[in-house]
Design an enzyme around this catalytic site. Structure first.
Site, PDB file in Angstrom:
ATOM      1  N   CYS A 297     -11.013 -28.071   8.222  1.00 56.00           N
ATOM      2  CA  CYS A 297      -9.871 -27.158   8.065  1.00 56.00           C
ATOM      3  C   CYS A 297      -8.563 -27.944   8.117  1.00 56.00           C
ATOM      4  O   CYS A 297      -8.376 -28.829   8.945  1.00 56.00           O
ATOM      5  CB  CYS A 297      -9.899 -26.103   9.171  1.00 56.00           C
ATOM      6  SG  CYS A 297      -8.579 -24.884   8.994  1.00 56.00           S
TER       7      CYS A 297
ATOM      8  N   GLY B 258     -11.048   3.860  -0.100  1.00 53.59           N
ATOM      9  CA  GLY B 258     -11.985   4.745   0.589  1.00 53.59           C
ATOM     10  C   GLY B 258     -13.277   4.072   0.985  1.00 53.59           C
ATOM     11  O   GLY B 258     -14.264   4.747   1.294  1.00 53.59           O
TER      12      GLY B 258
ATOM     13  N   HIS C 195      -5.028 -20.230  11.805  1.00 52.03           N
ATOM     14  CA  HIS C 195      -6.346 -20.773  11.443  1.00 52.03           C
ATOM     15  C   HIS C 195      -7.182 -19.742  10.690  1.00 52.03           C
ATOM     16  O   HIS C 195      -7.790 -20.051   9.664  1.00 52.03           O
ATOM     17  CB  HIS C 195      -7.121 -21.236  12.681  1.00 52.03           C
ATOM     18  CG  HIS C 195      -8.557 -21.546  12.355  1.00 52.03           C
ATOM     19  ND1 HIS C 195      -8.939 -22.706  11.718  1.00 52.03           N
ATOM     20  CD2 HIS C 195      -9.692 -20.807  12.489  1.00 52.03           C
ATOM     21  CE1 HIS C 195     -10.240 -22.680  11.493  1.00 52.03           C
ATOM     22  NE2 HIS C 195     -10.726 -21.535  11.959  1.00 52.03           N
TER      23      HIS C 195
ATOM     24  N   GLN D 147     -11.413   6.253  -6.137  1.00 55.90           N
ATOM     25  CA  GLN D 147     -11.977   6.924  -4.967  1.00 55.90           C
ATOM     26  C   GLN D 147     -13.357   7.480  -5.342  1.00 55.90           C
ATOM     27  O   GLN D 147     -13.927   7.063  -6.345  1.00 55.90           O
ATOM     28  CB  GLN D 147     -11.038   8.051  -4.492  1.00 55.90           C
ATOM     29  CG  GLN D 147      -9.721   7.539  -3.896  1.00 55.90           C
ATOM     30  CD  GLN D 147      -9.904   6.866  -2.536  1.00 55.90           C
ATOM     31  OE1 GLN D 147     -10.977   6.919  -1.928  1.00 55.90           O
ATOM     32  NE2 GLN D 147      -8.847   6.197  -2.068  1.00 55.90           N
TER      33      GLN D 147
ATOM     34  N   CYS E 267      -5.531 -26.452   8.551  1.00 63.46           N
ATOM     35  CA  CYS E 267      -4.470 -25.607   9.110  1.00 63.46           C
ATOM     36  C   CYS E 267      -3.724 -26.343  10.224  1.00 63.46           C
ATOM     37  O   CYS E 267      -4.166 -27.378  10.724  1.00 63.46           O
ATOM     38  CB  CYS E 267      -5.037 -24.281   9.638  1.00 63.46           C
ATOM     39  SG  CYS E 267      -5.726 -24.381  11.300  1.00 63.46           S
TER      40      CYS E 267
ATOM     41  N   ASP F 276       0.874  -1.163   0.000  1.00 64.87           N
ATOM     42  CA  ASP F 276       0.000   0.000   0.000  1.00 64.87           C
ATOM     43  C   ASP F 276       0.919   1.223   0.000  1.00 64.87           C
ATOM     44  O   ASP F 276       1.991   1.206   0.613  1.00 64.87           O
ATOM     45  CB  ASP F 276      -0.895  -0.024   1.240  1.00 64.87           C
ATOM     46  CG  ASP F 276      -2.048   0.965   1.106  1.00 64.87           C
ATOM     47  OD1 ASP F 276      -2.086   1.695   0.097  1.00 64.87           O
ATOM     48  OD2 ASP F 276      -2.884   1.005   2.008  1.00 64.87           O
ATOM     49  N   SER F 277       0.501   2.273  -0.676  1.00 65.77           N
ATOM     50  CA  SER F 277       1.349   3.458  -0.816  1.00 65.77           C
ATOM     51  C   SER F 277       1.474   4.230   0.482  1.00 65.77           C
ATOM     52  O   SER F 277       2.422   4.976   0.691  1.00 65.77           O
ATOM     53  CB  SER F 277       0.762   4.382  -1.874  1.00 65.77           C
ATOM     54  OG  SER F 277      -0.495   4.874  -1.432  1.00 65.77           O
ATOM     55  N   GLY F 278       0.484   4.074   1.373  1.00 68.83           N
ATOM     56  CA  GLY F 278       0.471   4.850   2.593  1.00 68.83           C
ATOM     57  C   GLY F 278      -0.484   6.032   2.533  1.00 68.83           C
ATOM     58  O   GLY F 278      -0.567   6.801   3.487  1.00 68.83           O
ATOM     59  N   GLY F 279      -1.216   6.171   1.427  1.00 67.70           N
ATOM     60  CA  GLY F 279      -2.186   7.265   1.331  1.00 67.70           C
ATOM     61  C   GLY F 279      -3.158   7.238   2.503  1.00 67.70           C
ATOM     62  O   GLY F 279      -3.403   8.256   3.162  1.00 67.70           O
ATOM     63  N   PHE F 280      -3.686   6.078   2.774  1.00 70.51           N
ATOM     64  CA  PHE F 280      -4.632   5.921   3.874  1.00 70.51           C
ATOM     65  C   PHE F 280      -4.017   6.352   5.205  1.00 70.51           C
ATOM     66  O   PHE F 280      -4.638   7.076   5.992  1.00 70.51           O
ATOM     67  CB  PHE F 280      -5.067   4.452   3.928  1.00 70.51           C
ATOM     68  CG  PHE F 280      -6.085   4.138   4.992  1.00 70.51           C
ATOM     69  CD1 PHE F 280      -7.370   4.660   4.923  1.00 70.51           C
ATOM     70  CD2 PHE F 280      -5.768   3.315   6.056  1.00 70.51           C
ATOM     71  CE1 PHE F 280      -8.311   4.361   5.898  1.00 70.51           C
ATOM     72  CE2 PHE F 280      -6.705   3.015   7.038  1.00 70.51           C
ATOM     73  CZ  PHE F 280      -7.976   3.541   6.952  1.00 70.51           C
TER      74      PHE F 280
ATOM     75  N   ASP G  24      -7.308  -7.351   1.340  1.00 70.92           N
ATOM     76  CA  ASP G  24      -6.329  -7.430   2.422  1.00 70.92           C
ATOM     77  C   ASP G  24      -7.066  -7.032   3.683  1.00 70.92           C
ATOM     78  O   ASP G  24      -7.969  -6.183   3.655  1.00 70.92           O
ATOM     79  CB  ASP G  24      -5.157  -6.458   2.211  1.00 70.92           C
ATOM     80  CG  ASP G  24      -5.541  -5.029   2.567  1.00 70.92           C
ATOM     81  OD1 ASP G  24      -6.227  -4.380   1.753  1.00 70.92           O
ATOM     82  OD2 ASP G  24      -5.192  -4.560   3.674  1.00 70.92           O
TER      83      ASP G  24
ATOM     84  N   ASP H 185      -2.873   8.066  -3.105  1.00 72.13           N
ATOM     85  CA  ASP H 185      -4.246   8.528  -3.310  1.00 72.13           C
ATOM     86  C   ASP H 185      -4.660   9.436  -2.161  1.00 72.13           C
ATOM     87  O   ASP H 185      -4.038   9.442  -1.105  1.00 72.13           O
ATOM     88  CB  ASP H 185      -5.221   7.346  -3.441  1.00 72.13           C
ATOM     89  CG  ASP H 185      -5.175   6.403  -2.233  1.00 72.13           C
ATOM     90  OD1 ASP H 185      -4.151   6.413  -1.504  1.00 72.13           O
ATOM     91  OD2 ASP H 185      -6.128   5.651  -2.029  1.00 72.13           O
TER      92      ASP H 185
ATOM     93  N   CYS I 295      -5.837 -26.790  13.480  1.00 78.35           N
ATOM     94  CA  CYS I 295      -6.921 -27.781  13.428  1.00 78.35           C
ATOM     95  C   CYS I 295      -6.420 -29.202  13.248  1.00 78.35           C
ATOM     96  O   CYS I 295      -7.090 -30.150  13.658  1.00 78.35           O
ATOM     97  CB  CYS I 295      -7.905 -27.421  12.314  1.00 78.35           C
ATOM     98  SG  CYS I 295      -8.902 -25.967  12.719  1.00 78.35           S
TER      99      CYS I 295
END
Lengths: 359, 359
Positions: free
Chosen positions: A269, A181, A300, A154, A271, A60-64, A231, A114, A274
């Site tokens: 599952c 957004g 899990h 956006q 994993c 992620d660019s870090g805009g958020f 994500d 962004d 489990c």
């Protein structure tokens, strides 16, 4: 994508993330820019070598982060001025710098810078931010020469604005499209309406990535609206609190009913938790705040979400996704615990500002 | 033996402990008796299955815990009455119960219940406790029918008492001998003098286990006095604080000098941390309180101690242990940080009363 904000998926080793069959994971350019610094990561051989992750990495660019949680946050077309959440130092982040950081990290998929606004922002500011995001994307494309860089749609909760922005970006032939957004405080109705408006405009042969989502039910709802990638910190965050995903909803392994349960939380599952440990043991670990408990529950939950995507993929191929979705959403009981404070905590951690372990 | 007090080596998975080539680990009967309960562990298939550990397990009986840290602690020949450190509930622990607990856990090597006194106790109380430990051992042997149970030598810092106790127990043909009541506050001089007095009396064909020790320099000093086995929380405890064992002493990976170090802390070390990650990365993890840092440092420290035992074993076989010991102790600088408060913290955790993670 499991979230490894600082170059580590919280509590887990790369091998454990591999064991969940994650194909790609996410790191955050803003956080790595501030600490340990993207140039240091580059000198250490890049982010893959640094964290010893064998697969692809998206950043992620870090805009958020820059807009939502760093202090100051003064923006104009040239970029955004902010103060580090770590030491208060002042930084000037630009579209070009965001790409330089991600290039230095050596990620496989980069995000442009962004302009992110709070969930229910009015149409005027939302339009300004969307237009700026479009102008910035043009600059990012130039700066990102040779780097696979998605576009980010956006437009807040304003359907016409979302549609316009998606069309503008679709025309630019990006290798993939992010929907930004959303999941930032707006209603679920708005979130799904906006998602549907945007995906209708995007080219069908490019991946669509709904940023910061989500829970099992959100994944199913989003895939039904044409989303391909996600994500979220939720599986690891909930895992560290003992909350386990199941097809019936979440179950907290701290609950006394698991005290003497010899079985797994989900017989289907595959994993590590489990297949190798009883719920009684995981319950015991959590009752004693043993770190292995956080790890097993995180594994899990990640594996649960990835198995869910595998099941959706199979249903899509079989032409039975609508039935799958109806059956899944009919059975899955969203958590009562998903309160406002939990939403806020999730949102904080999604930004990477949360302490790594509970208690 | 790495310490897994509650059925988990703090922060680590069984696979990670296997990766250190540990051949055996320790759990604590007192703690597992109180939570989750030895009968529950038995119903879950025993301690090996419960924690999914493939190798042998030795359990401490809990004598040290019952006397040093549980409340009440009223003792007579029948047993010891104490209050749980968890909920204040009252319990009566006897030699027979200690063996029943360890049998239910299904351990490979059990310890008898012993009467443990503070490090510098006077000769009178020390003699009473040693005599009681002897009487209890006879009862434990009866109760432990079929279970491999070591004898524990007590006697405080009183050489004649230690010698007498060791001789009494040596005559009983135990499968192994533990040296208890050391490393609990007495001076190093007393500790080594007592160790030498005791090992001189024990049969040469039975393992000698110095309980609750120790640091790299203590291991070398003890092996020189004929000790074969150890357990200590130090490698994992220090690991969670970022302190790494090296042949030169401890180094804290939080130190700024590691910020951009691309190498391992020890080029000769074959642990996961040293072979797969740079010090710069581990430094970054610790600076951000990421749990993976605690894990990697714990793995390194356990592997360091096990490699140290491998090196000592090789030197013994080659007939060069005296030279190895001199060279090692000449080079190794014991930590200045080994202050009184650190000793106390180590002692508390050795009893299993410490929170699992720092900060």
């Amino acid at each position: 994508m499991p979230v490894g904000t600082l170059g580590t998926v919280k509590a887990l080793s790369p091998d454990e993330v591999v064991s969940t069959r994650a194909q790609i994971l996410l790191v955050n350019a803003y956080h790595l820019y501030l600490r340990p610094g993207h140039e240091l990561v580059a000198r250490m051989g890049g982010i893959h070598r640094f964290m010893d992750w064998p697969g692809p990495i998206l950043s992620d660019s870090g805009g958020f982060q820059v807009f939502s949680l760093a202090r100051l946050g003064k923006v104009d077309d040239s970029g955004v001025r902010f103060r580090s959440h770590i030491d208060g130092s002042e930084h000037f982040y630009t579209p070009e710098l965001a790409m330089e950081v991600q290039r230095a990290l050596g990620v496989d998929i980069a995000m442009p810078l962004d302009h992110v606004l709070p969930g229910e922002s009015a149409a005027g500011p939302a339009r300004d931010a969307a237009e700026r995001t479009l102008r910035w994307y043009e600059r990012c494309r130039v700066a990102a020469e040779g780097l696979t860089t998605f576009a980010i749609v956006q437009g807040g909760v304003h359907a016409e604005l979302r549609q316009w922005h998606a069309r503008q970006l679709a025309a630019l032939d990006a290798p993939g499209y992010s929907i930004g957004g959303l999941s930032v405080g707006e209603s679920k109705e708005d979130m799904w309406a906006m998602t549907a408006v945007v995906t209708a405009e995007l080219p069908v042969d490019r991946p669509r990535y709904l940023m910061g989502v989500g829970s099992p039910e959100d994944l199913v709802d989003a895939v039904g609206r044409g989303v391909d990638m996600f994500d979220c910190v939720l599986p690891t965050r909930l895992g560290r609190n003992g909350s386990l995903f199941t097809d019936d909803g979440r179950a907290n392994v701290r609950n006394a009913r698991f005290r003497e349960d010899p079985g797994p939380i989900d017989a289907a599952c595959d994993c590590i938790m489990c297949t190798r440990f009883s719920l009684a043991y995981v319950h015991h670990l959590f009752r004693n705040d043993e770190l292995l408990g956080y790890r097993l529950a995180s594994i899990h939950n990640i594996r649960y979400l990835l198995r869910l995507t595998e099941r959706m993929r199979a249903a899509i191929r079989a032409g039975t996704f609508a039935e799958f979705s109806e059956e899944f959403l009919g059975r899955y009981r969203p958590a009562d615990e998903a309160t406002r404070s939990e939403q806020k905590a999730k949102w904080l951690e999604q930004s990477g500002f949360e302490a790594p372990a509970p208690g």
